[in-house]
Design a protein around this motif. Structure first.
Motif, PDB file in Angstrom:
ATOM      1  N   ALA A 156      36.006  56.169  59.300  1.00  0.00           N
ATOM      2  CA  ALA A 156      36.925  56.642  58.258  1.00  0.00           C
ATOM      3  C   ALA A 156      36.186  57.425  57.181  1.00  0.00           C
ATOM      4  CB  ALA A 156      37.671  55.458  57.646  1.00  0.00           C
ATOM      5  N   GLU A 157      35.051  56.902  56.749  1.00  0.00           N
ATOM      6  CA  GLU A 157      34.307  57.570  55.676  1.00  0.00           C
ATOM      7  C   GLU A 157      33.776  58.925  56.126  1.00  0.00           C
ATOM      8  OE1 GLU A 157      33.246  57.903  51.815  1.00  0.00           O
ATOM      9  OE2 GLU A 157      34.401  56.283  52.758  1.00  0.00           O
ATOM     10  N   SER A 158      33.328  59.016  57.376  1.00  0.00           N
ATOM     11  CA  SER A 158      32.798  60.276  57.888  1.00  0.00           C
ATOM     12  C   SER A 158      33.884  61.327  58.064  1.00  0.00           C
ATOM     13  CB  SER A 158      32.099  60.041  59.228  1.00  0.00           C
ATOM     14  OG  SER A 158      31.005  59.171  59.086  1.00  0.00           O
ATOM     15  N   LEU A 159      35.119  60.889  58.344  1.00  0.00           N
ATOM     16  CA  LEU A 159      36.209  61.815  58.634  1.00  0.00           C
ATOM     17  C   LEU A 159      37.102  62.101  57.439  1.00  0.00           C
ATOM     18  CD1 LEU A 159      37.291  60.257  62.056  1.00  0.00           C
ATOM     19  CD2 LEU A 159      36.050  62.392  61.735  1.00  0.00           C
ATOM     20  N   ARG A 160      36.913  61.382  56.351  1.00  0.00           N
ATOM     21  CA  ARG A 160      37.877  61.434  55.247  1.00  0.00           C
ATOM     22  C   ARG A 160      38.033  62.828  54.655  1.00  0.00           C
ATOM     23  NH1 ARG A 160      39.668  56.989  53.617  1.00  0.00           N
ATOM     24  NH2 ARG A 160      37.723  55.859  54.038  1.00  0.00           N
ATOM     25  N   ALA A 161      36.947  63.554  54.507  1.00  0.00           N
ATOM     26  CA  ALA A 161      37.027  64.864  53.848  1.00  0.00           C
ATOM     27  C   ALA A 161      37.796  65.882  54.680  1.00  0.00           C
ATOM     28  CB  ALA A 161      35.612  65.379  53.558  1.00  0.00           C
ATOM     29  N   ASP A 162      37.530  65.907  55.990  1.00  0.00           N
ATOM     30  CA  ASP A 162      38.129  66.939  56.840  1.00  0.00           C
ATOM     31  C   ASP A 162      39.358  66.455  57.606  1.00  0.00           C
ATOM     32  OD1 ASP A 162      36.188  68.835  56.141  1.00  0.00           O
ATOM     33  OD2 ASP A 162      34.803  68.075  57.656  1.00  0.00           O
ATOM     34  N   PHE A 163      39.438  65.147  57.880  1.00  0.00           N
ATOM     35  CA  PHE A 163      40.535  64.609  58.688  1.00  0.00           C
ATOM     36  C   PHE A 163      41.121  63.379  58.003  1.00  0.00           C
ATOM     37  CE2 PHE A 163      37.241  66.421  61.480  1.00  0.00           C
ATOM     38  CZ  PHE A 163      37.964  67.481  62.025  1.00  0.00           C
ATOM     39  N   PRO A 164      41.816  63.562  56.889  1.00  0.00           N
ATOM     40  CA  PRO A 164      42.280  62.419  56.096  1.00  0.00           C
ATOM     41  C   PRO A 164      43.252  61.511  56.828  1.00  0.00           C
ATOM     42  CG  PRO A 164      43.254  64.482  55.309  1.00  0.00           C
ATOM     43  CD  PRO A 164      42.187  64.852  56.267  1.00  0.00           C
ATOM     44  N   SER A 165      44.118  62.058  57.661  1.00  0.00           N
ATOM     45  CA  SER A 165      45.085  61.212  58.364  1.00  0.00           C
ATOM     46  C   SER A 165      44.397  60.293  59.367  1.00  0.00           C
ATOM     47  CB  SER A 165      46.128  62.081  59.075  1.00  0.00           C
ATOM     48  OG  SER A 165      46.911  62.792  58.144  1.00  0.00           O
ATOM     49  N   THR A 166      43.439  60.833  60.110  1.00  0.00           N
ATOM     50  CA  THR A 166      42.696  59.996  61.045  1.00  0.00           C
ATOM     51  C   THR A 166      41.853  58.970  60.293  1.00  0.00           C
ATOM     52  OG1 THR A 166      42.619  61.731  62.728  1.00  0.00           O
ATOM     53  CG2 THR A 166      40.947  60.016  62.869  1.00  0.00           C
ATOM     54  N   ALA A 167      41.331  59.342  59.114  1.00  0.00           N
ATOM     55  CA  ALA A 167      40.575  58.388  58.306  1.00  0.00           C
ATOM     56  C   ALA A 167      41.465  57.210  57.889  1.00  0.00           C
ATOM     57  CB  ALA A 167      40.004  59.081  57.075  1.00  0.00           C
ATOM     58  N   LYS A 168      42.704  57.493  57.514  1.00  0.00           N
ATOM     59  CA  LYS A 168      43.641  56.410  57.157  1.00  0.00           C
ATOM     60  C   LYS A 168      43.904  55.511  58.359  1.00  0.00           C
ATOM     61  CE  LYS A 168      46.113  58.832  53.455  1.00  0.00           C
ATOM     62  NZ  LYS A 168      47.432  59.380  53.023  1.00  0.00           N
ATOM     63  N   MET A 169      43.999  56.111  59.545  1.00  0.00           N
ATOM     64  CA  MET A 169      44.213  55.315  60.753  1.00  0.00           C
ATOM     65  C   MET A 169      43.070  54.331  60.957  1.00  0.00           C
ATOM     66  SD  MET A 169      44.462  56.575  64.729  1.00  0.00           S
ATOM     67  CE  MET A 169      42.681  56.538  64.946  1.00  0.00           C
TER      68      MET A 169
END
Length: 324
Positions: A37-50
């Protein structure tokens, strides 16, 4: 073979150790999901929430397992992890996700849950103790529920617009990190080495000498382009990604572009080698034009005019210089 490994066999674990293994595994998986989640939060916020939601689910199962352990065995939980048990399913290091697309990360999460479920089911079949069998079956059911929860979270958080936006961002990152520097390298390697290779060929009409010059020019250009690309931009502000990846893409493709028309000169007969090399040159130039049109959205005929015409001029210059 148990004397040749420091890991304990699963069949030798007590019920308390099996429960402790499940607790540590749930804790590790929650950390992995939070790392995703932390690695993806900036570019892929929806997947980070998942993945945030999946980590919370893992926390809930861990809490339930700890409560069960306290009820049956007390509050002191033995230290036992997956790497301590022979045959236990392994997890990839979190840093490997740096080289994975967002879709592959989602697939990796699904594989994690499936591997855990399979491990518990297999272990349940092999045990003869009814209480242990029930415990392992419950753990398998919990992992199966994880997959259902992950699917529900993905459906809830990744609507069509969110998925399209994330896919577009992933495609853009792929272009900036791999395609753009790789294309620049391929163009440089294919075009810049034409003059020295064909000048040497027509000046000496010695295929082995031409091959050596071609290899030297290609490798030298690849090293130069690779280091130049890596040193020109660290990717922090431009968002172009890792300089190591960009340098690797540029350097390798530069070398490949030059070697393409150098390798034919391994053929001893001069005109056969030269004819094949010229044919490969035009294949390379058309391939570059196609890549520009496919990934960089350059109009095809403009790309053809720029690349093929420019390459043909450089090729002609090398032939004229070598023949002079």
């Amino acid at each position: 073979m148990r004397f040749f490994t420091h890991r304990k066999r699963f069949s030798d674990l007590t019920e308390q150790e099996v429960l402790a293994l499940a607790i540590s595994s749930e804790e590790d998986d929650a950390r992995i999901y939070r790392g995703y989640a932390e690695s993806l939060r900036a570019d892929f916020p929806s997947t980070a929430k998942m993945f945030d939601g999946m980590a919370v689910e893992e926390d809930g199962h861990r809490a339930a397992l700890i409560a069960l352990h306290e009820q049956r065995f007390g509050s002191v939980i033995p230290l036992i992890r997956r790497e301590h048990v022979a045959g236990a399913y392994a997890r990839r290091p979190v840093w490997l996700i740096e080289n994975m697309s967002v879709d592959k990360i989602r697939a990796e999460a699904a594989a994690m849950e499936a591997a855990a479920e399979k491990f518990y089911l297999t272990a349940a079949v092999r045990t003869q103790d009814s209480a242990t069998r029930k415990l392992l079956g419950d753990l398998a059911a919990a992992e199966s529920q994880h997959k259902t929860t992950a699917s529900a979270l993905e459906d809830a958080l990744l609507d069509d617009d969110s998925r399209a936006g994330e896919d577009s961002q992933a495609h853009r990152q792929f272009i900036l990190t791999w395609v753009q520097p790789g294309l620049a390298g391929l163009m440089d390697g294919s075009v810049s080495t034409l003059a020295p290779i064909f000048a040497t060929a027509f000046a000496t009409q010695d295929t082995w000498t031409t091959f050596l010059v071609g290899v030297a020019a290609s490798v030298g250009a690849g090293i130069s382009m690779g280091f130049t690309e890596a040193a020109s931009d660290d990717g922090e502000l431009s968002g172009r990604g890792s300089p190591v990846k960009r340098g690797l893409a540029s350097g390798v493709m530069t070398t490949v572009g030059g070697l393409g028309h150098a390798l034919p000169y391994l053929i001893p007969e001069f005109w056969t080698a030269t004819s094949l090399a010229i044919l490969i040159v035009f294949v390379e130039l058309w391939a570059i034009a196609w890549i520009q049109n496919r990934y960089m959205e350059t109009p095809f005929f403009r790309a053809v005019f720029q690349v093929v015409l420019g390459g043909a001029l450089v090729l002609g210059a090398g032939v004229l210089i070598g023949s002079g």
